[in-house]
Design an enzyme around this catalytic site. Structure first.
Site, PDB file in Angstrom:
ATOM      1  N   LYS A  32     -12.027  -1.249  -4.797  1.00 15.34           N
ATOM      2  CA  LYS A  32     -10.528  -1.922  -4.809  1.00 15.34           C
ATOM      3  C   LYS A  32      -9.859  -2.646  -3.319  1.00 15.34           C
ATOM      4  O   LYS A  32     -10.325  -2.097  -3.299  1.00 15.34           O
ATOM      5  CB  LYS A  32      -9.052  -1.150  -5.109  1.00 15.34           C
ATOM      6  N   ASP A  68      -3.469   5.434  -6.357  1.00  9.37           N
ATOM      7  CA  ASP A  68      -3.917   3.968  -6.583  1.00  9.37           C
ATOM      8  C   ASP A  68      -4.827   3.975  -7.685  1.00  9.37           C
ATOM      9  O   ASP A  68      -6.005   3.273  -8.226  1.00  9.37           O
ATOM     10  CB  ASP A  68      -5.492   3.443  -5.664  1.00  9.37           C
TER      11      ASP A  68
HETATM   12  O1  C5P Z   1      -0.943   8.693  -3.362  1.00  6.88           O
HETATM   13  P1  C5P Z   1      -2.297   8.920  -2.763  1.00  6.88           P
HETATM   14  O2  C5P Z   1      -2.218  10.534  -2.172  1.00  6.88           O
HETATM   15  O3  C5P Z   1      -3.239   8.072  -2.583  1.00  6.88           O
HETATM   16  O4  C5P Z   1      -1.424   8.342  -1.083  1.00  6.88           O
HETATM   17  C1  C5P Z   1      -1.846   8.702   0.195  1.00  6.88           C
HETATM   18  C2  C5P Z   1      -1.153   8.615   1.542  1.00  6.88           C
HETATM   19  O5  C5P Z   1      -0.995   7.262   1.425  1.00  6.88           O
HETATM   20  C3  C5P Z   1       0.021   9.498   0.731  1.00  6.88           C
HETATM   21  O6  C5P Z   1       0.256  11.165   1.436  1.00  6.88           O
HETATM   22  C4  C5P Z   1       1.184   8.719   1.678  1.00  6.88           C
HETATM   23  O7  C5P Z   1       1.498   9.141   3.288  1.00  6.88           O
HETATM   24  C5  C5P Z   1       0.262   7.341   1.783  1.00  6.88           C
HETATM   25  N1  C5P Z   1       1.226   6.274   0.736  1.00  6.88           N
HETATM   26  C6  C5P Z   1       2.564   6.279   0.591  1.00  6.88           C
HETATM   27  N2  C5P Z   1       2.675   5.418  -0.251  1.00  6.88           N
HETATM   28  C7  C5P Z   1       2.404   4.473  -1.666  1.00  6.88           C
HETATM   29  C8  C5P Z   1       1.139   5.179  -1.349  1.00  6.88           C
HETATM   30  C9  C5P Z   1       0.529   6.309  -0.550  1.00  6.88           C
HETATM   31  O8  C5P Z   1       3.306   6.549   1.769  1.00  6.88           O
HETATM   32  N3  C5P Z   1       3.003   3.984  -2.587  1.00  6.88           N
END
Ligand code: C5P
Length: 297
Positions: free
Chosen positions: A16, A146
């Site tokens: 991506k 994502d």
């Molecule tokens: O959702 P995911 O586990 O992939 O996100 C990884 C990290 O990225 C989260 O722990 C957070 O720190 C950050 N994140 C965020 N806001 C988002 C997506 C990701 O703060 N919209």
């Protein structure tokens, strides 16, 4: 198990690429409110094979030399499989996954999320799981910000935490070079730095070439100043890259990969090879594709 079926499903999980990313603020749940223009690209991609096995649960073998990829439940593909089986009352079923990794970890290319989306779609096909798109999307959103995008892919505006998707009218085949610096950057550290820096907006704006400009004329990544603060090697790397190509580079998500949009597909593999030699990092000749995962039986 009466309805155990022997079978094998293969899925391609595409990387991506974030063409533009605005961070609108920190949410009470600790995540960040986003507005991002995102596309699936053909290279690099991972492949995931799912095989039905007679013992319950999900297991994973990772093929490839990325030492950062976990083989256990830490891996999103394993978690996706377990969650899918659990949510449809098929926890007694068994799936063996083999993941061939080519999307490098912690480069902002959504590799783990693409693998999770591939696992959801491959296991759904493998075990003929009856689950509607809405529930699959919700399951994806629980796995990671994502994963919903990777499930559908193509070109989309991502909003909210990433789970609110609106198709963007971009064609397939937009050519680009994807540059993979030798250093990873952990996403949570970049968001934490963005908070510490007081919610910076990127001042660096890149004028989009067509056809991207038809959707968004100015591309910017608000995580870039934070990523540069977390990894001091990032900015000098970009400056060398921009000097070598004579073009602006876009940071992919939270980094460290960069994207350089190209004029056309002609000669792109040679350009990638020459650039790779110049800057001492892998470079992929790539282009947008119509979906996030391709499933083949
Ligand atoms: O959702 P995911 O586990 O992939 O996100 C990884 C990290 O990225 C989260 O722990 C957070 O720190 C950050 N994140 C965020 N806001 C988002 C997506 C990701 O703060 N919209």
């Amino acid at each position: 198990m009466s309805d155990f079926r022997v079978g094998r499903v293969r899925a391609t999980a595409f990387a991506k690429v974030t063409l533009s990313l605005r961070v609108l603020g920190r949410r009470p749940d600790g995540y960040h409110e986003l507005e991002a223009l995102t596309v699936s690209v053909g290279q690099p991609h991972d492949t995931l094979e799912a095989v039905a096995v007679p013992h319950a649960g999900a297991s994973l073998e990772v093929v490839g030399d990325d030492a950062m990829v976990p083989q256990d439940e830490q891996n999103l593909a394993v978690r996706a499989t377990q969650q899918l089986l659990l949510s449809v009352g098929r926890a007694g079923h068994g799936v063996q996954l083999t993941l061939r990794k080519r999307i490098p970890s912690a480069r902002g290319l959504g590799g783990g999320s693409a693998d999770a989306a591939a696992a959801l779609l491959a296991v759904r096909r493998l075990l003929e799981v009856d689950i509607d798109e809405r529930r699959l999307h919700d399951l994806a959103a629980e796995l990671g910000s994502d994963v919903p995008f990777c499930l559908g892919g193509g070109a989309a505006w991502m909003r909210g935490r990433g789970e609110l998707l609106e198709p963007a009218p971009l064609p397939v085949g937009i050519p680009m070079l994807l540059v993979l610096p030798p250093f990873p950057i952990p996403t949570p550290s970049v968001y934490a730095a963005w908070d510490e820096m007081g919610g910076v907006r990127s001042r660096r704006v890149v004028q989009a070439p067509r056809p991207v400009a038809d959707v968004l004329r100015e591309l910017a990544n608000d995580l870039e100043p934070a990523a540069e603060a977390v990894e001091p090697k990032l900015r000098p790397f970009r400056e060398r890259l921009e000097e070598a190509t004579g073009r602006p580079a876009l940071l992919a998500g939270s980094g460290s990969a960069y994207v350089v949009l190209a004029d056309g597909p002609r000669g792109l593999p040679d350009l990638a090879q020459n650039l790779s030699l110049k800057i001492g990092a892998p470079v992929a000749a790539s282009a947008t594709v119509s979906r996030g995962v391709r499933v083949e039986s």
